[in-house]
Design a protein around this motif. Structure first.
Motif, PDB file in Angstrom:
ATOM      1  N   LYS A  26      75.673  38.999  46.678  1.00 46.64           N
ATOM      2  CA  LYS A  26      76.265  39.943  47.627  1.00 46.64           C
ATOM      3  C   LYS A  26      75.222  40.493  48.605  1.00 46.64           C
ATOM      4  N   GLN A  29      74.863  39.065  52.176  1.00 48.61           N
ATOM      5  CA  GLN A  29      76.040  39.377  52.969  1.00 48.61           C
ATOM      6  C   GLN A  29      75.943  40.763  53.587  1.00 48.61           C
ATOM      7  N   LEU A  30      75.356  41.699  52.841  1.00 46.84           N
ATOM      8  CA  LEU A  30      75.220  43.065  53.335  1.00 46.84           C
ATOM      9  C   LEU A  30      73.944  43.260  54.152  1.00 46.84           C
ATOM     10  N   THR A  88      74.701  48.401  46.571  1.00 48.21           N
ATOM     11  CA  THR A  88      75.580  47.964  47.663  1.00 48.21           C
ATOM     12  C   THR A  88      75.927  49.125  48.590  1.00 48.21           C
ATOM     13  N   GLU A  89      76.089  50.319  48.027  1.00 41.02           N
ATOM     14  CA  GLU A  89      76.363  51.485  48.861  1.00 41.02           C
ATOM     15  C   GLU A  89      75.190  51.778  49.804  1.00 41.02           C
ATOM     16  N   ARG A  92      74.969  49.067  52.541  1.00 40.32           N
ATOM     17  CA  ARG A  92      75.984  49.310  53.580  1.00 40.32           C
ATOM     18  C   ARG A  92      75.546  50.445  54.498  1.00 40.32           C
ATOM     19  N   ARG A  93      74.961  51.491  53.890  1.00 40.42           N
ATOM     20  CA  ARG A  93      74.485  52.622  54.700  1.00 40.42           C
ATOM     21  C   ARG A  93      73.387  52.172  55.650  1.00 40.42           C
ATOM     22  N   GLY A  95      73.050  49.129  56.874  1.00 35.56           N
ATOM     23  CA  GLY A  95      73.690  48.342  57.921  1.00 35.56           C
ATOM     24  C   GLY A  95      74.388  49.210  58.949  1.00 35.56           C
ATOM     25  N   ASP A  96      75.053  50.272  58.486  1.00 44.67           N
ATOM     26  CA  ASP A  96      75.717  51.190  59.416  1.00 44.67           C
ATOM     27  C   ASP A  96      74.700  51.880  60.308  1.00 44.67           C
TER      28      ASP A  96
END
Length: 226
Positions: A26, A29-30, A88-89, A92-93, A95-96
Motif C-alpha cells: 500500500k 500507492q500513497l 497510512t493515515e 495520506r496526510r 500527500g495532502d
C-alpha cells in the motif's frame, strides 16, 4: 522500494514476512517517492507487558521526509494492523500537504492551521493498579521501559539531518514520525528549538538561546588576555 526487516529478541518467520510484504504494498500507492522502508519487530519478555509484548515499528523514507509509526499488541499480526492504520493515515496526510503546497499558495501556515485536526495522546496515562490505586509516574515509566526500581535502562541515541524550518513545519514533522516532541532549528532565530505536545489540544515550543552565554565567554576571555 527497499524493505529491511529486523527482529529484536525474536525470529521473523517466512509466513509473517510474506504477510508483511503484502501490507507494505500500500505504501507506494500513497507515497510513490518512498525509497526505503525499515521494519523492526520486537518481543518484550516482561510478564507485566503481556498485552503489548509484540511491537512493530515501520519507518518510511519519502525523499527527504521521514514518516514513522509503531503499534503494540499481544500478537504480532494485531500489532501490524495497528501500525499500518497509523502509517497510512500519516502518509495520506503527507500527500495532502504536498498537494496543497502545489496550488500556488506560498503563505506559511500558522500554528493553529498546522495543528488543526491532529490527534493527541497523553504521554503517560494513569491506570488503576491491582489494589485500585493509581500508578505513579515513575511506575508507569518503569513499565513502559520494562524496568523495575533502580534497574538499568536502555539509552538510544539518534542523529538526524534537518534543515531550518518554521514552528508549523516542525509540528507537521513531529506528527509524521509519531513523536511527542521534535527537535529543529528555527528558521527565523537560528536557535535550537523543540516543539512538544501538551495535554489536550495545546502545543509548546522550547528555544535554546546560547547567544548571551557565548557573548559572556568572549568578554571573559578578552579580560583574561588584557
Amino acid at each position: 522500494m527497499e524493505i529491511t526487516v529486523t527482529g529484536r529478541k525474536k525470529t521473523v518467520t517466512d509466513r509473517f514476512r510474506r504477510h508483511l510484504e503484502e501490507k507494505l504494498e500500500k505504501i507506494p500507492q500513497l507515497a510513490p517517492r518512498t525509497s526505503r522502508v525499515d521494519v523492526v519487530l520486537t518481543h518484550e519478555s516482561n510478564p507485566r507487558l503481556t498485552k503489548t509484548s509484540e511491537r512493530v515499528e515501520i519507518t518510511c523514507y519519502v525523499k527527504r521526509t521521514v514518516v514513522r509509526a509503531e503499534g503494540a499488541a499481544d500478537e504480532e499480526y494485531a500489532a501490524l494492523d495497528l501500525v499500518m492504520t497509523k502509517l497510512t493515515e500519516r502518509l495520506r496526510r503527507l500527500g495532502d500537504k504536498k498537494r496543497i503546497s502545489h496550488t500556488g499558495k506560498h503563505r506559511l501556515p500558522s500554528v493553529a492551521e498546522a495543528t488543526f485536526g491532529l490527534t493527541t495522546e497523553p504521554l503517560i496515562s494513569e491506570e488503576p493498579s491491582a489494589n485500585g490505586a493509581g500508578r505513579t509516574a515513575e511506575e508507569a515509566v518503569d513499565e513502559a521501559l520494562g524496568t523495575e526500581g533502580n534497574s538499568p535502562i536502555e539509552l538510544r541515541e539518534k542523529v538526524h539531518a534537518s534543515e531550518p524550518m518554521t514552528v508549523g513545519q516542525a509540528l507537521n514533522e513531529m506528527e509524521l514520525v509519531g513523536h511527542d516532541f521534535y527537535l529543529f532549528e528555527d528558521v527565523d532565530s537560528g536557535h535550537p528549538s523543540v516543539v512538544y505536545r501538551r495535554r489536550g489540544w495545546s502545543y509548546g515550543v522550547l528555544r535554546l538561546d546560547t547567544g548571551e552565554r557565548n557573548t559572556q565567554d568572549e568578554e571573559g576571555a578578552a579580560e583574561r588576555v588584557g
